[in-house]
Write an enzyme that holds these catalytic residues in place. Structure first.
Site, PDB file in Angstrom:
ATOM      1  N   ASP A   1       0.805  -1.216  -0.003  1.00 47.36           N
ATOM      2  CA  ASP A   1      -0.126  -0.040  -0.065  1.00 47.36           C
ATOM      3  C   ASP A   1       1.044   1.286  -0.083  1.00 47.36           C
ATOM      4  OD1 ASP A   1      -3.169   0.363   0.758  1.00 47.36           O
ATOM      5  OD2 ASP A   1      -1.901   1.970   1.111  1.00 47.36           O
TER       6      ASP A   1
ATOM      7  N   VAL B   1       1.745   2.517  -6.865  1.00 49.07           N
ATOM      8  CA  VAL B   1       1.319   1.938  -8.140  1.00 49.07           C
ATOM      9  C   VAL B   1       1.782   3.074  -9.132  1.00 49.07           C
ATOM     10  CG1 VAL B   1       0.119  -0.021  -7.200  1.00 49.07           C
ATOM     11  CG2 VAL B   1      -1.004   2.165  -8.140  1.00 49.07           C
TER      12      VAL B   1
ATOM     13  N   TYR C   1     -13.475   7.271 -13.375  1.00 47.44           N
ATOM     14  CA  TYR C   1     -13.348   5.783 -12.871  1.00 47.44           C
ATOM     15  C   TYR C   1     -13.793   4.720 -14.015  1.00 47.44           C
ATOM     16  CZ  TYR C   1     -13.826   2.359  -9.306  1.00 47.44           C
ATOM     17  OH  TYR C   1     -13.657   1.178  -8.334  1.00 47.44           O
TER      18      TYR C   1
ATOM     19  N   LYS D   1     -11.616   1.534 -15.381  1.00 49.19           N
ATOM     20  CA  LYS D   1     -12.224   0.151 -15.038  1.00 49.19           C
ATOM     21  C   LYS D   1     -12.679  -0.579 -16.474  1.00 49.19           C
ATOM     22  CE  LYS D   1     -11.861  -0.159 -10.736  1.00 49.19           C
ATOM     23  NZ  LYS D   1     -10.846  -0.957 -10.091  1.00 49.19           N
TER      24      LYS D   1
END
Length: 253
Positions: A46, A69, A161, A165
């Site tokens: 994390d 990330v 978003y 996705k």
């Protein structure tokens, strides 16, 4: 009615699993917990180091490595650190993502880019690094991505978003073909509404009620119910399954 929490059956015995964005209260920490219960050695990561340490202490017997990330060097350090600690990796669970609600009319370039960089490009970075490690080990392995039903359906204020996705779904399908020659499987889950404290905090009661009404069971999923499907995709029971996006909801095209 929520079903009983199932016991582990060693579905991942002997495997090393890496999970991103696992320090919260949602799907990431739930899948890390389920992987441990299914016999895996687990590496959690994390960007929030304090919460990561707390989650590692809570889960017990897991290895924690901080990772943002959006940083390729940190993604590579995560894979290298997992290999250094356990000798190899067998499963990569790409859970990191960032949401938010903003109309396209008001959305800035930075808001758009931030969601895409974490949710889609971050998944790409981790997928690429894991695949290279799998190939270096001689092939074999599994990648499980966290997509969302919002990659299939429209919802106001979710353009960034939803685009991210939907991109994760496409990345899953295409990278599965690239990985097949190395005997690596790449699949994804598409949850809808998985309730946890942070989601409840940042989502209005009205929206939660509306989303709940769309669900076949008339309730949100528990994070561990989504995690169970991810465990299945990571396990040898899904040995011939690749390039698929599994809806953990009644909502799908």
């Amino acid at each position: 009615m929520i079903p009983n929490y199932p016991p582990g059956h060693d579905l991942l015995a002997g495997k090393v699993v890496v999970v991103t964005a696992a320090a919260g209260t949602g799907i990431g920490s739930a899948v890390a917990k389920r992987c441990r219960e299914e016999g895996a050695e687990v590496v959690i990561s994390d960007w929030h180091e304090r919460r990561l340490k707390e989650k590692a202490a809570e889960l017990g017997d897991v290895h924690a490595i901080p990772c943002d990330v959006t940083r390729e060097d940190q993604v590579q350090a995560l894979i290298d650190g997992a290999v250094e600690h356990y000798g190899r990796i067998d499963v990569m669970v790409n859970n990191a993502g960032l949401g938010g609600t903003k109309s396209v009319l008001d959305m800035t370039d930075d808001e758009w880019s931030r969601v895409l960089d974490i949710t889609l490009t971050g998944t790409f970075r981790c997928t690429r690094a894991a695949l290279k490690q799998f190939v270096a080990q001689g092939g074999g392995g599994a990648i499980v991505n966290n997509a969302s039903v919002i990659g299939w359906r429209a919802q106001a204020g979710q353009a960034h978003y939803a685009a991210a996705k939907a991109g994760v779904m496409a990345l899953t399908r295409c990278s599965a073909l690239d990985a097949a020659e190395h005997h690596v499987r790449v699949n994804a889950v598409a949850p809808s509404l998985a309730m946890h404290p942070f989601l409840a905090k940042v989502t209005s009661d009205e929206l939660l009620e509306d989303l709940t009404k769309r669900e076949a069971f008339g309730r949100a999923a528990e994070p561990w119910e989504v995690a169970n499907v991810m465990v299945f995709l990571a396990s040898d029971y899904a040995g011939y399954l690749t390039g698929e996006v599994v809806s953990v909801s009644s909502q799908h095209p």
